[in-house]
Design a protein around this motif. Structure first.
Motif, PDB file in Angstrom:
ATOM      1  N   ARG A 196       2.645  14.837  13.366  1.00 30.68           N
ATOM      2  CA  ARG A 196       3.454  15.809  12.633  1.00 30.68           C
ATOM      3  C   ARG A 196       2.678  16.371  11.452  1.00 30.68           C
ATOM      4  O   ARG A 196       1.896  15.663  10.817  1.00 30.68           O
ATOM      5  N   THR A 229       6.604  19.109   7.182  1.00 27.44           N
ATOM      6  CA  THR A 229       7.669  19.303   8.172  1.00 27.44           C
ATOM      7  C   THR A 229       8.765  18.261   7.959  1.00 27.44           C
ATOM      8  O   THR A 229       8.528  17.189   7.396  1.00 27.44           O
ATOM      9  N   HIS A 230       9.956  18.588   8.426  1.00 29.38           N
ATOM     10  CA  HIS A 230      11.086  17.666   8.312  1.00 29.38           C
ATOM     11  C   HIS A 230      11.813  17.570   9.645  1.00 29.38           C
ATOM     12  O   HIS A 230      11.834  18.529  10.427  1.00 29.38           O
ATOM     13  N   HIS A 231      12.406  16.428   9.881  1.00 32.59           N
ATOM     14  CA  HIS A 231      13.202  16.244  11.095  1.00 32.59           C
ATOM     15  C   HIS A 231      14.369  17.231  11.077  1.00 32.59           C
ATOM     16  O   HIS A 231      14.969  17.462  10.018  1.00 32.59           O
ATOM     17  N   ALA A 288      16.360  13.723   8.102  1.00 36.12           N
ATOM     18  CA  ALA A 288      15.593  14.423   7.068  1.00 36.12           C
ATOM     19  C   ALA A 288      15.873  13.833   5.691  1.00 36.12           C
ATOM     20  O   ALA A 288      14.972  13.741   4.846  1.00 36.12           O
ATOM     21  N   LYS A 289      17.111  13.405   5.448  1.00 34.66           N
ATOM     22  CA  LYS A 289      17.450  12.801   4.152  1.00 34.66           C
ATOM     23  C   LYS A 289      16.733  11.469   3.974  1.00 34.66           C
ATOM     24  O   LYS A 289      16.267  11.146   2.867  1.00 34.66           O
ATOM     25  N   GLU A 319      13.862  10.725   5.240  1.00 36.69           N
ATOM     26  CA  GLU A 319      12.480  11.110   4.940  1.00 36.69           C
ATOM     27  C   GLU A 319      12.326  11.458   3.459  1.00 36.69           C
ATOM     28  O   GLU A 319      11.402  10.975   2.783  1.00 36.69           O
ATOM     29  N   THR A 320      13.228  12.297   2.956  1.00 41.69           N
ATOM     30  CA  THR A 320      13.142  12.740   1.560  1.00 41.69           C
ATOM     31  C   THR A 320      13.361  11.591   0.591  1.00 41.69           C
ATOM     32  O   THR A 320      12.627  11.442  -0.405  1.00 41.69           O
ATOM     33  N   TYR A 347      10.289   9.347   0.652  1.00 41.68           N
ATOM     34  CA  TYR A 347       9.163  10.053   0.028  1.00 41.68           C
ATOM     35  C   TYR A 347       9.273   9.993  -1.498  1.00 41.68           C
ATOM     36  O   TYR A 347       8.297   9.677  -2.198  1.00 41.68           O
ATOM     37  N   ALA A 394       3.256  12.197   2.973  1.00 43.22           N
ATOM     38  CA  ALA A 394       4.417  12.577   3.791  1.00 43.22           C
ATOM     39  C   ALA A 394       5.081  11.321   4.328  1.00 43.22           C
ATOM     40  O   ALA A 394       4.430  10.282   4.508  1.00 43.22           O
ATOM     41  N   ASN A 402       7.449  10.643   7.680  1.00 41.59           N
ATOM     42  CA  ASN A 402       7.956  11.277   8.905  1.00 41.59           C
ATOM     43  C   ASN A 402       8.724  10.254   9.729  1.00 41.59           C
ATOM     44  O   ASN A 402       8.175   9.209  10.093  1.00 41.59           O
ATOM     45  N   GLN A 427       7.178  23.383  14.622  1.00 41.03           N
ATOM     46  CA  GLN A 427       6.835  23.196  13.196  1.00 41.03           C
ATOM     47  C   GLN A 427       5.816  22.094  13.047  1.00 41.03           C
ATOM     48  O   GLN A 427       5.566  21.326  13.939  1.00 41.03           O
TER      49      GLN A 427
END
Length: 306
Positions: A216, A220-222, A228-229, A231-232, A235, A256, A258, A306
């Protein structure tokens, strides 16, 4: 039909590019760290790293002396015609790994796990490793990843079974604890790209974690908001630790995070982490059925565009 000679040229070129040229998204991330560094030490560390990587591209030298495990990821069109078929594709891939080793674009690192026997060409039982995705069309895409020994051997790859009762909190605690342990003294060459696999059996979780780490693009985000949350949140939490480049405390902990997932059994949730070192190496080339060759920045392994 895609001919053997084209396969040889393209596969060898992909290995060479992966070893000597870091992907554009990695290079851009380092440039951003130079601009945003809070200290001169941090700025100089990333500037010197970029200088070294740029010299590797110019001189066609190794971006890192540890060329790691040879991993191939093939996307093969359902209607693709390959001279000799898939077996020939794998045999050519092995020969090109050996050729790249003999010519100095790979270091001979693959050995028998117990006797230490070194075949000298990075080819042995189950190595190189092949992953496949079959997609519509007549084309072939080859992605080669040099998965470094530091990020793999010194704690960068871990897994655990998490109870459903522990949920996202339990998953995130395991990931953070694992990353802290793996980055002591800069062992896995941070700031890394952290891949996380959730669900499936232990090997499925580990496999998708490695794909997330290696395939990835940074930034990029899921597509699913819940993933995605995670991941954030991870991170941001990991970067508050300020582990820094090679564990120095200068700069971020991760470039990142992922996350990918698979459906799981009602009895529990397998979670795996796979760290890719800061000099994350991959290269992708596409062979069109008309013989045209394209270099791609994005392997688009998860087919999200993406």
């Amino acid at each position: 039909m895609i001919r053997k000679e084209i396969l040889k040229d393209v596969i060898f070129s992909t290995i060479k590019k992966s070893s000597c040229c870091v992907p554009r998204d990695i290079h851009d991330a380092f440039n951003q760290e130079v601009k945003s560094a809070k200290t001169e030490k941090g700025k100089n560390a990333f500037k010197n790293l970029l200088k070294s990587l740029d010299l590797s591209i110019k001189r066609e030298n190794l971006a890192c002396p540890d060329t790691g495990w040879p991993l191939f990821f093939y996307k093969i069109g359902n209607e693709a015609e390959i001279e000799g078929g898939i077996l020939e594709l794998e045999e050519i891939s092995r020969k090109m790994v050996t050729k790249a080793t003999k010519e100095g674009y790979l270091r001979s690192t693959m050995k028998h796990p117990l006797t230490g026997y070194d075949p000298g060409g990075n080819v042995g039982l189950n190595v190189p490793h092949f992953d496949y995705k079959f997609v519509p069309g007549k084309n072939i895409e080859v992605t080669y990843v040099a998965k470094g020994g530091g990020s793999e051997c010194f704690g960068g790859t871990r897994h655990r079974m998490i109870a459903f009762a522990d949920g996202i909190t339990g998953i995130e605690k395991f990931v953070i604890d694992s990353y802290i342990a793996a980055t002591r003294a800069g062992a896995i060459c941070p700031p890394g790209i952290l891949g996380i696999g959730i669900g499936g059996t232990a090997n499925i979780a580990a496999n998708i974690a490695k794909e997330a780490a290696c395939l990835r693009l940074i930034g990029t985000h899921h597509p699913e908001p819940m993933i995605a949350k995670i991941e954030t949140d991870l991170y941001q939490s990991l970067n508050k630790l300020r582990i820094g480049i090679m564990g120095s405390g200068e700069g971020p902990s991760v470039l990142a995070v992922n996350v990918e997932y698979a459906y799981t059994h009602i009895a529990g949730i397998a979670v795996a982490t796979s760290s890719n070192c800061c000099v994350s190496r991959r290269a992708t080339m596409k062979i069109n059925d008309n013989g045209k060759i394209e270099e791609l920045d994005n392997p688009d392994w998860f087919e999200r565009g993406q």
